[in-house]
Each structure stands twice: as C-alpha cells, then as structure tokens.
Write a protein that holds these residues in place. Structure first.
Motif, PDB file in Angstrom:
ATOM      1  N   ALA A  11       0.825  -1.208   0.000  1.00 43.23           N
ATOM      2  CA  ALA A  11       0.000   0.000   0.000  1.00 43.23           C
ATOM      3  C   ALA A  11       0.861   1.260   0.000  1.00 43.23           C
ATOM      4  O   ALA A  11       0.529   2.253  -0.654  1.00 43.23           O
ATOM      5  CB  ALA A  11      -0.924   0.003   1.213  1.00 43.23           C
ATOM      6  N   ILE A  12       1.978   1.219   0.748  1.00 43.94           N
ATOM      7  CA  ILE A  12       2.899   2.358   0.752  1.00 43.94           C
ATOM      8  C   ILE A  12       3.455   2.582  -0.652  1.00 43.94           C
ATOM      9  O   ILE A  12       3.522   3.717  -1.144  1.00 43.94           O
ATOM     10  CB  ILE A  12       4.041   2.131   1.758  1.00 43.94           C
ATOM     11  N   TRP A  13       3.857   1.494  -1.307  1.00 38.22           N
ATOM     12  CA  TRP A  13       4.392   1.599  -2.663  1.00 38.22           C
ATOM     13  C   TRP A  13       3.335   2.158  -3.625  1.00 38.22           C
ATOM     14  O   TRP A  13       3.644   3.020  -4.462  1.00 38.22           O
ATOM     15  CB  TRP A  13       4.870   0.237  -3.160  1.00 38.22           C
ATOM     16  N   GLU A  14       2.101   1.682  -3.515  1.00 39.06           N
ATOM     17  CA  GLU A  14       1.034   2.175  -4.385  1.00 39.06           C
ATOM     18  C   GLU A  14       0.775   3.659  -4.153  1.00 39.06           C
ATOM     19  O   GLU A  14       0.546   4.412  -5.117  1.00 39.06           O
ATOM     20  CB  GLU A  14      -0.246   1.375  -4.149  1.00 39.06           C
ATOM     21  N   THR A  15       0.818   4.083  -2.901  1.00 38.15           N
ATOM     22  CA  THR A  15       0.626   5.507  -2.594  1.00 38.15           C
ATOM     23  C   THR A  15       1.748   6.346  -3.188  1.00 38.15           C
ATOM     24  O   THR A  15       1.502   7.385  -3.810  1.00 38.15           O
ATOM     25  CB  THR A  15       0.560   5.724  -1.066  1.00 38.15           C
ATOM     26  N   LEU A  16       2.990   5.895  -3.012  1.00 34.33           N
ATOM     27  CA  LEU A  16       4.135   6.616  -3.579  1.00 34.33           C
ATOM     28  C   LEU A  16       4.050   6.654  -5.105  1.00 34.33           C
ATOM     29  O   LEU A  16       4.394   7.665  -5.730  1.00 34.33           O
ATOM     30  CB  LEU A  16       5.440   5.962  -3.138  1.00 34.33           C
ATOM     31  N   TYR A  17       3.612   5.571  -5.693  1.00 30.36           N
ATOM     32  CA  TYR A  17       3.460   5.489  -7.150  1.00 30.36           C
ATOM     33  C   TYR A  17       2.427   6.495  -7.646  1.00 30.36           C
ATOM     34  O   TYR A  17       2.689   7.265  -8.595  1.00 30.36           O
ATOM     35  CB  TYR A  17       3.049   4.065  -7.524  1.00 30.36           C
ATOM     36  N   MET A  18       1.274   6.528  -7.005  1.00 35.83           N
ATOM     37  CA  MET A  18       0.227   7.463  -7.413  1.00 35.83           C
ATOM     38  C   MET A  18       0.655   8.910  -7.211  1.00 35.83           C
ATOM     39  O   MET A  18       0.418   9.765  -8.070  1.00 35.83           O
ATOM     40  CB  MET A  18      -1.068   7.181  -6.642  1.00 35.83           C
TER      41      MET A  18
END
Length: 217
Positions: A11-18
């Motif tokens: 989820a952290i990675w997805e947030t950083l990606y977005m």
C-alpha cells in the motif's frame, strides 16, 4: 491488527506510485496553465483576453469539482486512457485532472508576486516573452513555487487516500478495506500515522528547499 506487513508495504508503494506519477503530470499541466493564466492576463507580456477567458473558467470548473465526484464522473475518459477504471494506475488520471488546475492557481499566485519592475527591466533589455518567462519570472518565483508544489503534494496524498474508496489502492484502500469494513481500529491508526508521516516529511523537505533557494537567490 490482521493486516500483514506485505499488504502495508504494498500500500505504501502504491501511494508513492500514485503521488509521484500524479505529481509529475499534474505539475507539468499546472505549470503550463499557471504560466498561461499569468502572461495572457490584461497588461502582461502576452495579453490575450480570449485565451485567458477560456483557460480561467476551465481551471475554475475543475477546481470546484470534489475529487471523489471527479473520480466517478470521468470513468469513461479514464478507461479510454489506461484501458480500465479500476486500480492504482487508473486512479492517476483523475488525480492529474484534480491536482493540475489546483497547482496552476498556486503557480499563478507565485508568479504574480514577482516585482513588475523586473519584467519591465527585462523588456527594456530586449528579452522575448519566452526569455522573460524562463530567465526572469520562474527564477524569481522559484522559492515560492517550491512551497506551492509542496502544498500540492500534500493535497495529492489526501486525494490518493480518497481514491482508495473506489479501489484505487494505496493506504486509503487498506484503511477502508481492512480497517473500516472489518472494524480493525489498529489498521486505521497505522494508515493514519503513515499518511501523517508522509505529510510531515514532504513539508519538511519543501521548507528546507525553499529556504535554501531563497537564501541563495
């Protein structure tokens, strides 16, 4: 807490990606719109009431639409761009359209703070409009622009959390799916702490960069 470390890290990675991709395209769009709003207004270097009269209300319209509504309203457009309306990548499209006009207003305010005497001096030296924008307007407003982008980035983090409400992924999705729907208060607390940590980190970096460039200018 029932949520595994892998889910949180994902989820952290997805947030950083977005946030990173959304900020890149949103800032690019915002910079173009912000500069256009400044230089085409009455009395400026590229005064054009028709261009200003079109861009200004478009920016106002997109800024007035709440993100959660925009997210749903442009589903056909999102599907056209990325092939789907669900998921982390799909969430980037409404994020860009949400944050771009917002950034444009921040950039507009920053550029309007530049002393008119600097622009007049640039004109007297024979600088072209593009040279005035690139070598005078943007460099003079750069410290303020850093704070503008910092503010926009923090707003973008909040928007990614809302994107989780419709399957956009990221920490917001974890908070809703694993926290709210399963009544897991610890998961909600962890996601809130992580989001606050992101905001604090970005604000600190933005403040330090602004001070550095303001003192070196």
């Amino acid at each position: 807490m029932d949520v595994s470390r892998e889910i949180i890290l994902g989820a952290i990675w997805e947030t950083l990606y977005m946030v990173s991709i959304g900020l890149f395209f949103g800032a690019t769009l915002g910079l173009i719109l912000g500069i256009t709003l400044v230089v085409t207004r009455k009395g400026h270097i590229l005064e054009n009431r028709w261009v200003f009269g079109i861009v200004n209300p478009i920016v106002n319209i997109f800024r007035s639409i709440p993100f959660i509504i925009l997210l749903v309203a442009i589903i056909p457009f999102t599907r056209l761009i990325v092939g789907t309306a669900i998921g982390t990548t799909a969430a980037i499209v409404p994020l860009v359209l949400h944050i771009g006009p917002y950034i444009s207003r921040l950039i507009e305010n920053s550029l309007l703070e530049v002393d008119e005497g600097i622009i007049e001096a640039a004109k007297a030296m024979g600088a072209t409009p593009w040279q005035i924008i690139r070598k005078f307007l943007i460099p003079e407003a750069f410290p303020s622009l850093i704070l503008s982008v910092t503010t926009a980035t923090i707003g973008l983090i909040g928007a990614t959390a809302m994107a989780g409400a419709v399957g956009g992924g990221g920490l917001g999705d974890v908070a809703i799916t694993y926290g709210y729907q399963r009544f897991d208060e610890m998961t909600i607390l962890v996601t809130v702490i992580l989001l606050v940590a992101f905001v604090q980190l970005i604000q600190t970096i933005g403040n330090r960069l602004e001070r550095h460039f303001r003192h070196s200018s």
